[in-house]
Design a protein around this motif. Sequence first.
Motif, PDB file in Angstrom:
ATOM      1  N   ASP A  60      -0.603 -17.161  17.223  1.00  0.00           N
ATOM      2  CA  ASP A  60       0.624 -17.948  17.157  1.00  0.00           C
ATOM      3  C   ASP A  60       0.642 -18.579  15.773  1.00  0.00           C
ATOM      4  OD1 ASP A  60       2.540 -19.970  17.164  1.00  0.00           O
ATOM      5  OD2 ASP A  60       2.218 -20.457  19.279  1.00  0.00           O
ATOM      6  N   ASN A  61       1.565 -18.112  14.942  1.00  0.00           N
ATOM      7  CA  ASN A  61       1.617 -18.520  13.538  1.00  0.00           C
ATOM      8  C   ASN A  61       2.762 -19.488  13.269  1.00  0.00           C
ATOM      9  OD1 ASN A  61       0.564 -18.264  10.883  1.00  0.00           O
ATOM     10  ND2 ASN A  61       2.220 -16.893  10.340  1.00  0.00           N
ATOM     11  N   THR A  62       3.247 -20.160  14.306  1.00  0.00           N
ATOM     12  CA  THR A  62       4.417 -21.023  14.166  1.00  0.00           C
ATOM     13  C   THR A  62       4.226 -22.126  13.138  1.00  0.00           C
ATOM     14  OG1 THR A  62       5.113 -20.573  16.413  1.00  0.00           O
ATOM     15  CG2 THR A  62       5.995 -22.551  15.399  1.00  0.00           C
ATOM     16  N   LEU A  63       3.082 -22.790  13.144  1.00  0.00           N
ATOM     17  CA  LEU A  63       2.898 -23.927  12.249  1.00  0.00           C
ATOM     18  C   LEU A  63       2.746 -23.519  10.790  1.00  0.00           C
ATOM     19  CD1 LEU A  63       0.594 -26.246  14.386  1.00  0.00           C
ATOM     20  CD2 LEU A  63       3.046 -26.450  13.974  1.00  0.00           C
ATOM     21  N   MET A  64       2.198 -22.348  10.525  1.00  0.00           N
ATOM     22  CA  MET A  64       2.012 -21.917   9.134  1.00  0.00           C
ATOM     23  C   MET A  64       3.224 -21.166   8.598  1.00  0.00           C
ATOM     24  SD  MET A  64      -0.783 -23.005   7.878  1.00  0.00           S
ATOM     25  CE  MET A  64      -1.300 -21.986   6.529  1.00  0.00           C
ATOM     26  N   SER A  65       3.847 -20.376   9.416  1.00  0.00           N
ATOM     27  CA  SER A  65       4.967 -19.502   9.055  1.00  0.00           C
ATOM     28  C   SER A  65       4.455 -18.316   8.242  1.00  0.00           C
ATOM     29  CB  SER A  65       6.057 -20.239   8.280  1.00  0.00           C
ATOM     30  OG  SER A  65       5.812 -20.216   6.882  1.00  0.00           O
ATOM     31  N   PRO A  66       5.242 -17.245   8.202  1.00  0.00           N
ATOM     32  CA  PRO A  66       4.833 -16.065   7.431  1.00  0.00           C
ATOM     33  C   PRO A  66       4.761 -16.325   5.924  1.00  0.00           C
ATOM     34  CG  PRO A  66       6.567 -15.508   8.990  1.00  0.00           C
ATOM     35  CD  PRO A  66       6.429 -17.001   8.994  1.00  0.00           C
ATOM     36  N   LEU A  67       5.328 -17.434   5.483  1.00  0.00           N
ATOM     37  CA  LEU A  67       5.251 -17.747   4.057  1.00  0.00           C
ATOM     38  C   LEU A  67       3.851 -18.199   3.648  1.00  0.00           C
ATOM     39  CD1 LEU A  67       8.583 -19.719   3.600  1.00  0.00           C
ATOM     40  CD2 LEU A  67       8.072 -17.393   2.850  1.00  0.00           C
ATOM     41  N   LEU A  68       3.128 -18.826   4.572  1.00  0.00           N
ATOM     42  CA  LEU A  68       1.832 -19.420   4.232  1.00  0.00           C
ATOM     43  C   LEU A  68       0.632 -18.657   4.774  1.00  0.00           C
ATOM     44  CD1 LEU A  68       2.863 -23.133   4.819  1.00  0.00           C
ATOM     45  CD2 LEU A  68       2.677 -21.918   2.643  1.00  0.00           C
ATOM     46  N   MET A  69       0.817 -17.882   5.848  1.00  0.00           N
ATOM     47  CA  MET A  69      -0.297 -17.098   6.395  1.00  0.00           C
ATOM     48  C   MET A  69       0.264 -15.842   7.045  1.00  0.00           C
ATOM     49  SD  MET A  69      -3.417 -18.060   9.015  1.00  0.00           S
ATOM     50  CE  MET A  69      -2.466 -18.222  10.513  1.00  0.00           C
ATOM     51  N   ARG A  70      -0.407 -14.740   6.823  1.00  0.00           N
ATOM     52  CA  ARG A  70      -0.011 -13.451   7.395  1.00  0.00           C
ATOM     53  C   ARG A  70      -1.163 -12.916   8.246  1.00  0.00           C
ATOM     54  NH1 ARG A  70       1.686 -13.854   2.267  1.00  0.00           N
ATOM     55  NH2 ARG A  70       3.920 -13.736   1.909  1.00  0.00           N
ATOM     56  N   PRO A  71      -1.214 -13.309   9.522  1.00  0.00           N
ATOM     57  CA  PRO A  71      -2.342 -12.943  10.381  1.00  0.00           C
ATOM     58  C   PRO A  71      -2.591 -11.441  10.492  1.00  0.00           C
ATOM     59  CG  PRO A  71      -1.048 -14.661  11.403  1.00  0.00           C
ATOM     60  CD  PRO A  71      -0.278 -14.194  10.208  1.00  0.00           C
ATOM     61  N   LEU A  72      -1.549 -10.629  10.425  1.00  0.00           N
ATOM     62  CA  LEU A  72      -1.758  -9.181  10.530  1.00  0.00           C
ATOM     63  C   LEU A  72      -2.606  -8.672   9.370  1.00  0.00           C
ATOM     64  CD1 LEU A  72       1.783  -8.006  11.704  1.00  0.00           C
ATOM     65  CD2 LEU A  72      -0.240  -8.508  13.100  1.00  0.00           C
ATOM     66  N   GLU A  73      -2.445  -9.275   8.203  1.00  0.00           N
ATOM     67  CA  GLU A  73      -3.249  -8.885   7.040  1.00  0.00           C
ATOM     68  C   GLU A  73      -4.693  -9.375   7.165  1.00  0.00           C
ATOM     69  OE1 GLU A  73      -1.238 -10.204   3.505  1.00  0.00           O
ATOM     70  OE2 GLU A  73       0.570  -9.067   4.012  1.00  0.00           O
ATOM     71  N   LEU A  74      -4.924 -10.320   8.080  1.00  0.00           N
ATOM     72  CA  LEU A  74      -6.271 -10.852   8.309  1.00  0.00           C
ATOM     73  C   LEU A  74      -6.970 -10.186   9.488  1.00  0.00           C
ATOM     74  CD1 LEU A  74      -5.475 -14.638   7.762  1.00  0.00           C
ATOM     75  CD2 LEU A  74      -6.582 -13.064   6.161  1.00  0.00           C
ATOM     76  N   GLY A  75      -6.307  -9.189  10.094  1.00  0.00           N
ATOM     77  CA  GLY A  75      -6.943  -8.441  11.170  1.00  0.00           C
ATOM     78  C   GLY A  75      -6.357  -8.647  12.544  1.00  0.00           C
ATOM     79  N   ALA A  76      -5.399  -9.558  12.698  1.00  0.00           N
ATOM     80  CA  ALA A  76      -4.783  -9.777  14.013  1.00  0.00           C
ATOM     81  C   ALA A  76      -3.979  -8.550  14.426  1.00  0.00           C
ATOM     82  CB  ALA A  76      -3.870 -11.001  13.972  1.00  0.00           C
ATOM     83  N   ASP A  77      -3.880  -8.335  15.722  1.00  0.00           N
ATOM     84  CA  ASP A  77      -3.114  -7.208  16.248  1.00  0.00           C
ATOM     85  C   ASP A  77      -1.658  -7.579  16.518  1.00  0.00           C
ATOM     86  OD1 ASP A  77      -5.347  -5.197  16.631  1.00  0.00           O
ATOM     87  OD2 ASP A  77      -6.124  -6.936  17.707  1.00  0.00           O
ATOM     88  N   PHE A  78      -1.426  -8.851  16.841  1.00  0.00           N
ATOM     89  CA  PHE A  78      -0.088  -9.365  17.113  1.00  0.00           C
ATOM     90  C   PHE A  78       0.074 -10.694  16.397  1.00  0.00           C
ATOM     91  CE2 PHE A  78      -1.556  -7.215  20.978  1.00  0.00           C
ATOM     92  CZ  PHE A  78      -0.589  -6.226  21.112  1.00  0.00           C
ATOM     93  N   CYS A  79       1.306 -11.010  16.029  1.00  0.00           N
ATOM     94  CA  CYS A  79       1.598 -12.296  15.425  1.00  0.00           C
ATOM     95  C   CYS A  79       2.904 -12.806  16.016  1.00  0.00           C
ATOM     96  CB  CYS A  79       1.721 -12.142  13.917  1.00  0.00           C
ATOM     97  SG  CYS A  79       2.149 -13.687  13.102  1.00  0.00           S
ATOM     98  N   VAL A  80       2.890 -14.046  16.503  1.00  0.00           N
ATOM     99  CA  VAL A  80       4.071 -14.657  17.094  1.00  0.00           C
ATOM    100  C   VAL A  80       4.452 -15.861  16.240  1.00  0.00           C
ATOM    101  CG1 VAL A  80       4.993 -15.793  19.144  1.00  0.00           C
ATOM    102  CG2 VAL A  80       3.311 -13.960  19.381  1.00  0.00           C
TER     103      VAL A  80
END
Length: 92
Positions: A61-81
């Motif tokens: 759940d990337n709501t607090l960071m937003s895609p501007l500040l963190m990209r979990p898929l690039e860090l190995g996550a399978d899903f990002c919400v």
Amino acid sequence: GITTKFVDLSGVQGPRNLEAAITPKTGLVMMESPTNPMMRICPVRELAEVAHRHGCLLSVDNTLMSPLLMRPLELGADFCVTSCTKFACGHS
């Protein structure tokens, strides 16, 4: 049925905590970073490595960071919400 378990995934201890919590029935690890409301940072890359080593998927759940500040898929996550309505309305 589905069982849930709450595990502190923050900080350097987070991956070790996850390792200890995974069972043969675990299929999905859901997390957020930073956590809400404590704002603790979780090491997404290391948690993804632990989850994948056990054959589990990682959802962030990337709501607090937003895609501007963190990209979990690039860090190995399978899903990002990301909740755009919460972010746009000042939730974070």
